[in-house]
Design an enzyme around this catalytic site. Sequence first.
Site, PDB file in Angstrom:
ATOM      1  CB  THR A  86       1.881  -1.743  14.381  1.00 58.55           C
ATOM      2  OG1 THR A  86       2.161  -1.730  12.978  1.00 58.55           O
ATOM      3  CG2 THR A  86       0.397  -1.993  14.547  1.00 58.55           C
ATOM      4  CB  THR A  88       2.517  -1.329   8.892  1.00 60.11           C
ATOM      5  OG1 THR A  88       3.871  -0.938   8.611  1.00 60.11           O
ATOM      6  CG2 THR A  88       1.917  -2.006   7.676  1.00 60.11           C
ATOM      7  CB  CYS A 200       8.670   1.051  11.152  1.00 54.20           C
ATOM      8  SG  CYS A 200       8.530  -0.703  11.575  1.00 54.20           S
ATOM      9  CB  THR A 201       6.607   0.418  16.511  1.00 51.71           C
ATOM     10  OG1 THR A 201       6.207  -0.825  15.927  1.00 51.71           O
ATOM     11  CG2 THR A 201       5.435   1.391  16.476  1.00 51.71           C
ATOM     12  CD  GLU A 202       8.745  -3.593  14.697  1.00 54.84           C
ATOM     13  OE1 GLU A 202       7.916  -4.171  15.416  1.00 54.84           O
ATOM     14  OE2 GLU A 202       8.428  -2.931  13.683  1.00 54.84           O
TER      15      GLU A 202
END
Length: 233
Positions: A86, A88, A200-202
């Site tokens: 992640t 964040t 952001c990993t998404e």
Amino acid sequence: MDGQATIGLIGGMSWESSAHYYRLINETVRARRGPTASARCLMWSFDFSEIEALQHAGRWGDLADRLADAGKALERGGADFLVLCTNTMHRLAGELQAAVDLPLLHIADPTGQAIVGAGLRKVGLLGTAFTMEHAFYRGRLEERFGLEVAVPGEADRALVHRVIYEELVAGMVRDESRQAYREVIARLVEDGAEGIILGCTEIMLLVGQADSPVPVFDTTTLHALAAVDRALA
């Protein structure tokens, strides 16, 4: 033992992106070592609903404690190094690193290396509000790699953040959100960004290189590939 190090993955933030980490890491090991090869890894996966609630409540001390517990569990389990899946939560990278005797592969470092390797200096950053508005991520890229990191304006930051938490972490990928992200990217490029960090990993679930007129740097993929490099070194 075949010399492959054991990767300790701290995931579940969200599991949507953690699943891509697992797939990318194992696909890359297979490509490098043969059709039956896979990565030696351990994963601690959080319930993201608990993490998200603590983030928005500003309870970063509690989050640091949870990361420390996860890191210690992976250390006891035999991990050789840690990968925090992640962007964040890298706000707490220092606290995690202090809690364990294992090295932490920081997500900003392979990203910075890729940007410098591409010959770029000014990049736009997309991510959660925490990542875009605080210095822990931008500062590392600026201080260690000499980059100029720009973030979207206030309204665009709110949009990017909302789509991550209300859609992407829930597995929803919407065409209207993709178009909105394309417009945010275009505005960053108009302001001089030579590349775009999917910080952001998404976000890689929603947009990619086809959605940007300048090079895109997908932190999920870059981090996963760096983990394989380290595990097989």
